[in-house]
Design an enzyme around this catalytic site. Structure first.
Site, PDB file in Angstrom:
ATOM      1  N   ARG A  52       0.851  -1.207   0.000  1.00 52.67           N
ATOM      2  CA  ARG A  52       0.000   0.000   0.000  1.00 52.67           C
ATOM      3  C   ARG A  52       0.877   1.244   0.000  1.00 52.67           C
ATOM      4  O   ARG A  52       0.601   2.231  -0.679  1.00 52.67           O
ATOM      5  CB  ARG A  52      -0.969   0.001   1.197  1.00 52.67           C
ATOM      6  CG  ARG A  52      -1.695   1.334   1.365  1.00 52.67           C
ATOM      7  CD  ARG A  52      -3.004   1.265   2.148  1.00 52.67           C
ATOM      8  NE  ARG A  52      -2.946   0.418   3.316  1.00 52.67           N
ATOM      9  CZ  ARG A  52      -2.278   0.686   4.454  1.00 52.67           C
ATOM     10  NH1 ARG A  52      -1.618   1.815   4.584  1.00 52.67           N
ATOM     11  NH2 ARG A  52      -2.284  -0.167   5.458  1.00 52.67           N
ATOM     12  N   TYR A 104     -17.753  15.129 -15.596  1.00 50.20           N
ATOM     13  CA  TYR A 104     -17.961  13.683 -15.599  1.00 50.20           C
ATOM     14  C   TYR A 104     -18.996  13.341 -14.513  1.00 50.20           C
ATOM     15  O   TYR A 104     -18.862  13.788 -13.369  1.00 50.20           O
ATOM     16  CB  TYR A 104     -16.633  12.977 -15.314  1.00 50.20           C
ATOM     17  CG  TYR A 104     -16.770  11.487 -15.204  1.00 50.20           C
ATOM     18  CD1 TYR A 104     -17.066  10.721 -16.322  1.00 50.20           C
ATOM     19  CD2 TYR A 104     -16.634  10.839 -13.990  1.00 50.20           C
ATOM     20  CE1 TYR A 104     -17.217   9.356 -16.226  1.00 50.20           C
ATOM     21  CE2 TYR A 104     -16.777   9.464 -13.877  1.00 50.20           C
ATOM     22  CZ  TYR A 104     -17.074   8.732 -15.005  1.00 50.20           C
ATOM     23  OH  TYR A 104     -17.222   7.382 -14.905  1.00 50.20           O
ATOM     24  N   ASP A 142      -8.539  17.673 -14.538  1.00 49.47           N
ATOM     25  CA  ASP A 142      -8.847  16.320 -15.000  1.00 49.47           C
ATOM     26  C   ASP A 142      -8.568  16.315 -16.506  1.00 49.47           C
ATOM     27  O   ASP A 142      -9.337  16.863 -17.298  1.00 49.47           O
ATOM     28  CB  ASP A 142     -10.309  15.970 -14.685  1.00 49.47           C
ATOM     29  CG  ASP A 142     -10.667  14.538 -15.107  1.00 49.47           C
ATOM     30  OD1 ASP A 142     -10.001  13.993 -16.016  1.00 49.47           O
ATOM     31  OD2 ASP A 142     -11.629  13.979 -14.546  1.00 49.47           O
ATOM     32  N   LYS A 191      -9.025   5.015 -19.268  1.00 48.79           N
ATOM     33  CA  LYS A 191      -9.391   5.474 -20.601  1.00 48.79           C
ATOM     34  C   LYS A 191      -8.188   5.431 -21.550  1.00 48.79           C
ATOM     35  O   LYS A 191      -7.676   4.365 -21.808  1.00 48.79           O
ATOM     36  CB  LYS A 191     -10.003   6.876 -20.482  1.00 48.79           C
ATOM     37  CG  LYS A 191     -11.013   7.014 -19.330  1.00 48.79           C
ATOM     38  CD  LYS A 191     -12.278   6.199 -19.500  1.00 48.79           C
ATOM     39  CE  LYS A 191     -13.124   6.132 -18.239  1.00 48.79           C
ATOM     40  NZ  LYS A 191     -13.556   7.428 -17.706  1.00 48.79           N
TER      41      LYS A 191
HETATM   42  C1  LIG Z   1     -14.005   7.858 -16.407  1.00 52.91           C
HETATM   43  C2  LIG Z   1     -13.689   9.199 -15.903  1.00 52.91           C
HETATM   44  C3  LIG Z   1     -13.447   9.418 -14.547  1.00 52.91           C
HETATM   45  C4  LIG Z   1     -13.546   8.300 -13.523  1.00 52.91           C
HETATM   46  O1  LIG Z   1     -12.590   7.319 -13.738  1.00 52.91           O
HETATM   47  P1  LIG Z   1     -12.812   5.760 -13.337  1.00 52.91           P
HETATM   48  O2  LIG Z   1     -11.526   5.150 -13.744  1.00 52.91           O
HETATM   49  O3  LIG Z   1     -13.986   5.278 -14.125  1.00 52.91           O
HETATM   50  O4  LIG Z   1     -13.079   5.724 -11.889  1.00 52.91           O
HETATM   51  C5  LIG Z   1     -13.121  10.703 -14.150  1.00 52.91           C
HETATM   52  N1  LIG Z   1     -13.043  11.727 -15.029  1.00 52.91           N
HETATM   53  C6  LIG Z   1     -13.291  11.549 -16.342  1.00 52.91           C
HETATM   54  C7  LIG Z   1     -13.187  12.705 -17.252  1.00 52.91           C
HETATM   55  C8  LIG Z   1     -13.617  10.281 -16.829  1.00 52.91           C
HETATM   56  O5  LIG Z   1     -13.869  10.116 -18.129  1.00 52.91           O
END
Ligand SMILES: *Cc1c(COP(=O)(O)O)cnc(C)c1O
Length: 380
Positions: free
Chosen positions: A46, A98, A170, A195
């Site tokens: 961890r 999101y 983000d 992603k």
């Molecule tokens: C998918 C996504 C998230 C969350 O990510 P996870 O891996 O699904 O928890 C946050 N911000 C954006 C822009 C996303 O597309």
């Protein structure tokens, strides 16, 4: 060194003993201590794991930050970062956010005294006006979801410096290959590694890069204290994905442009949102601050009756949530990703009942277009 080179070689020099070209998967929970009060640098996974560390260091290099952090998911990364704030703090946030982030803020964190104001972060005056005496942070998406609005990261960072706000970006939709938020002045870049970074729709992960080491210490403290860390197998898959980030994105963007142009000319399409098209309001800004326009497209069909055939009669393109992988996916934001946003608010933002979102993969563009064309013709 060019980011494509950095990405391809992530983890390369990790195992000097054997010379392994890829980083080994250190599937261990704990590490033997060489002596009393001594450590190999690893004590418990961890707190630190070599496979995860290879990913974290690689991300820090690609984004130009002091330190990187890997979490089990993007949401785990965001939730862990929000521990930097305390009860009474206020944050200004991108409005077409999101859906999961919105849910976390409005249904979880607001119970602990954090408050959030949602504004169009492509409009710096709207951001400015939302700042209050108790505002401590600005949380923006560099390219928003699903409407692909573009925030001026450098201008927002300057504003944050002036007002003493922590600037979190983000950058999931662009990745460091296309835009580097820290270089433009942001404090923290954050990614759903699920992603584009992993890129194969095969693992979940969350990544954070912090610009300054003092702030990175705090982020590390919370990463370890909360424990939502990325496991070694998934860290390895994310590393494996990042190695091909540049070629995937080059191809995905090329495909996206062709599809966006085809959609824009289609008589049953009312509106296309793709920042690579010159009529998109964020086109010029993104051209200036990024090295590409990404591979996400949103489009509104003239008749909501077309939504169902497009989701269900496409076969090369899969009807599935998520984005950024090699396989093209289509989603219906109003019902899937953005269902936690109130219907009136969704409508006002433009997330209508005719809006579809396409994550363009690396397949042949003509196959993707033919797939859409036959689905359009199947309206009953
Ligand atoms: C998918 C996504 C998230 C969350 O990510 P996870 O891996 O699904 O928890 C946050 N911000 C954006 C822009 C996303 O597309």
């Amino acid at each position: 060194m060019n980011i494509a080179t950095q990405a391809a070689q992530i983890g390369l020099d990790w195992d000097t003993r054997t010379g392994a070209v890829t980083v080994p998967i250190y599937q261990t929970a704990t590490f033997r201590h060489p002596g009393l009060g001594q450590s190999t640098g690893y004590d418990y996974s961890r707190s630190g794991n070599p496979t995860r560390q290879a990913l974290e260091e690689g991300m820090a290099r690609m984004d130009g930050g002091a330190r990187g952090f890997a979490y089990s998911t993007g949401m785990a990364a965001i939730a862990s970062l929000l521990f930097l704030f305390k009860s009474g703090d206020h944050l200004v946030v991108t409005e077409d956010l999101y859906g999961g982030t919105y849910r976390l803020f409005e249904q979880c964190l607001n119970q602990y005294g954090l408050t959030f104001t949602y504004v169009d972060s492509s409009d710096i005056h709207a951001v400015q006006q939302a700042i209050r005496p108790e505002t401590r942070g600005l949380f923006v998406e560099s390219l928003t979801n699903p409407l692909l609005k573009v925030a001026d990261i450098a201008a927002l960072s300057a504003l944050c410096k002036e007002r003493g706000l922590l600037h979190i970006v983000d950058n999931t939709f662009l990745t460091p290959y296309l835009l580097r938020p820290l270089e433009l002045g942001a404090d923290i870049a954050l990614y759903s590694g699920t992603k584009y970074l992993s890129g194969h729709n095969d693992t979940l992960s969350g990544l954070v890069v912090v610009k300054e080491s003092a702030l990175a210490e705090k982020v590390y403290f919370h990463q370890n204290a909360i424990g939502a860390v990325l496991g070694p197998q998934d860290a390895w898959l994310t590393i494996r994905g990042i190695k091909t980030l540049s070629v995937r994105l080059d191809r995905q963007q090329e495909n996206a442009k062709k599809i966006a142009l085809w959609l824009a000319a289609h008589p049953r399409v009312k509106k296309v949102y793709y920042p690579g098209l010159p009529d998109h309001p964020g086109h010029e800004l993104l051209r200036r601050q990024a090295r590409g326009f990404g591979a996400m497209i949103a489009f509104e069909v003239a008749d909501p009756a077309l939504v169902e055939p497009l989701l269900l009669k496409t076969s090369v393109i899969s009807f599935a949530e998520s984005l950024g992988g090699v396989e093209s996916l289509i989603t219906f934001p109003a019902v899937q990703t953005h269902t936690d946003i109130e219907p009136e608010k969704r409508e006002r933002l433009g997330i209508t009942n005719g809006l579809l979102r396409l994550s363009v993969g690396i397949e042949d563009a003509d196959d993707l277009i033919a797939d859409l064309a036959q689905a359009f013709s199947q309206e009953n």
